[in-house]
Design an enzyme around this catalytic site. Structure first.
Site, short mmCIF file in Angstrom:
data_model
loop_
_atom_site.label_atom_id
_atom_site.label_comp_id
_atom_site.label_asym_id
_atom_site.label_seq_id
_atom_site.Cartn_x
_atom_site.Cartn_y
_atom_site.Cartn_z
N ASP A 112 -4.63 -8.15 -3.69
CA ASP A 112 -4.98 -7.97 -2.27
C ASP A 112 -6.28 -8.67 -1.88
O ASP A 112 -6.27 -9.85 -1.58
CB ASP A 112 -5.01 -6.47 -1.93
CG ASP A 112 -5.05 -6.20 -0.43
OD1 ASP A 112 -4.99 -7.17 0.35
OD2 ASP A 112 -5.16 -5.03 -0.03
N HIS A 168 0.84 -1.22 0.00
CA HIS A 168 0.00 0.00 0.00
C HIS A 168 0.87 1.26 0.00
O HIS A 168 0.96 1.92 -1.02
CB HIS A 168 -1.02 0.05 1.14
CG HIS A 168 -1.94 -1.12 1.16
ND1 HIS A 168 -2.74 -1.45 0.08
CD2 HIS A 168 -2.19 -2.08 2.10
CE1 HIS A 168 -3.44 -2.53 0.37
NE2 HIS A 168 -3.13 -2.95 1.58
#
Ligand SMILES: [Zn+2]
Length: 476
Positions: free
Chosen positions: A326, A277
């Protein structure tokens, strides 16, 4: 046959698109050459197709595939507004029920979807370890093994990043919903890594790394220990970093510095580290990420409202970009790749924001062919070579000695039709979905052919049947 030559209409390698060049694959499954098919090689013509390097999803949690479509509400029955944190509650509810068989079935569907999208390697950030009561299974690695076997049956590579999870947050013991994740000390994760490495020694396409979950879920000393262990073993170290502003505020309150600077202080940033991220960053944090991998997960980040990965500033600072699915909200690496750029266009009001550092644009070693524009090449590299590197693997480049992991794209697909050599890669990266990818080879072996599981791989009917049965159990 010692050599096979795959001859498409167009071949993308080394920053160039060539016509008439074959990908020559050795018996061991490596690229032997890119060029004219050598005499004596077994020729595989791929008319109407382009060959590209296969993709890598450097970060994912395959069980979350079971959540797709279940969290897209605005307010629930109790009037609660949907947020990242309500999404997490829904994710915990699935995680709380998952058996090893359920996980195997869900992961197999998730990996099959990725394989059909041209993904040859999945980085699985694995944090559900124990039974629903929080006790170790008789086989303490039952859940990790279920995921690894799922990838092997589909035929893709897997790098299982064995997580460590201590607590809900600073000063807080784990919540009941987290009892399947938590362990008493970081040595438990290291012992599991040791067992798993031994168990899969010699298994092609299976490797392991360590993953302190986040600065929220791990105290500083855990991160320091695990980073040291990953460095000693020369395995990848992955962490969730700065996905939500609240995580940054909590880190400031506990440690007096934001997450990336804490990791720097703990010796956890290096060429084997991947910050997943890395959205909410100060200038000092950007500088600290030079030479470090950053895995952006744009379809999940937009789904959860996390924010936009500052990929332009990360590239300028010398970070190395990779991509991951993810939460498996979508399973399309081309979509991840284009969003890295397109989200920045929305934020800045400009076009063509990302600028690749010179070293990422190959100097045109391949003779002939059309040179790929730097922007499209940067995105394709993040989707392929960048992910392999983040996972500690060679690959993502079709060059001699590299693994022969490659995809075929249908040049007659309406999303791609008409592209000339010089606009082939931008056409695919900006305009095509995974549906234009017809075939995947991993280590030179067919995994997906003509959009279906290749012979010898787990058959689709079985994958779908088992997945539907698992969903029925999880939602019962
Ligand atoms: Zn994640």
């Amino acid at each position: 046959v010692p050599l096979r030559a795959f001859l498409p209409d167009l071949l993308v390698a080394d920053g160039r698109v060539q016509a008439g060049a074959a990908l020559v694959v050795s018996e061991s499954g490596a690229v032997a050459a890119v060029g004219p098919p050598p005499p004596g090689a077994e020729l595989h013509r791929l008319p109407g197709a382009a060959i590209l390097p296969a993709f890598a999803s450097a970060h994912g949690h395959s069980f979350q595939r079971a959540l797709r479509g279940r969290t897209e509400w605005r307010t629930n029955g109790s009037g609660v507004r949907s947020t990242f944190w309500t999404w997490r509650e829904a994710m915990y509810a699935v995680a709380a029920r998952l058996s090893p068989d359920d996980l195997h079935a869900v992961a197999r569907l998730a990996f099959h979807e990725l394989a059909r999208a041209g993904v040859a390697v999945a980085g699985e950030f694995h944090y559900v370890q124990h039974d629903p009561a929080g006790r170790p299974y008789a086989d303490p690695d039952a859940l990790a093994v279920a995921v690894v076997e799922a990838a092997r049956e589909v035929g893709i590579r897997i790098v299982l990043l064995r997580a460590a999870y201590a607590r809900a947050g600073a000063g807080g013991a784990a919540e009941p919903a987290q009892r399947r994740f938590v362990e008493g000390d970081p040595a438990a994760a290291i012992a599991a890594l040791e067992r798993l490495t031994g168990r899969f020694r010699g298994a092609a396409g299976v490797s392991f790394g360590l993953a302190p979950h986040s600065v929220r879920a791990c105290p500083a000393e855990w991160i320091r220990d695990l980073a040291g262990e990953a460095a000693r073993r020369e395995v990848p170290l992955h962490l969730h970093v700065s996905e939500q502003p609240r995580e940054v505020q909590e880190c400031m309150a506990e440690h007096g510095v934001p997450p990336v600077l804490l990791l720097a202080r703990l010796g956890a940033l290096g060429p084997r580290t991947t910050a997943v991220h890395a959205i909410h960053l100060s200038d000092a944090e950007l500088r600290a990420l030079a030479g470090v991998h950053v895995c952006a997960c744009p379809t999940t980040e937009r789904n959860l409202g996390d924010g936009v990965v500052p990929a332009d500033r990360l590239l300028a600072a010398g970070a190395r970009l990779s991509l991951g699915v993810d939460s498996h909200a979508q399973g399309d690496l081309l979509e991840e790749a284009r969003e890295l750029e397109l989200h920045l266009r929305l934020v800045t009001g400009e076009r063509a924001v990302l600028q690749s550092p010179a070293e990422q644009v190959p100097p045109g070693r391949a003779s002939g062919g059309a040179r790929v524009d730097a922007l499209a090449w940067t995105l394709l590299t993040a989707a392929s070579a960048g992910g392999y590197a983040s996972l500690g693997l060679r690959g993502g480049r079709l060059a001699p000695g590299e693994p022969a992991d490659f995809v075929a794209v249908d040049l007659d697909h309406p999303a791609v039709a008409g592209a000339a050599a010089e606009d082939l890669v931008p056409t695919i990266v900006f305009g095509a979905s995974s549906g234009a990818i017809t075939s995947l080879w991993v280590g030179g072996a067919p995994v997906v052919q003509a959009g279906r599981a290749a012979p010898g791989r787990a058959p689709e009917v079985e994958i779908l049947r088992d997945y539907r049965a698992a969903l029925a159990r999880l939602r019962a």
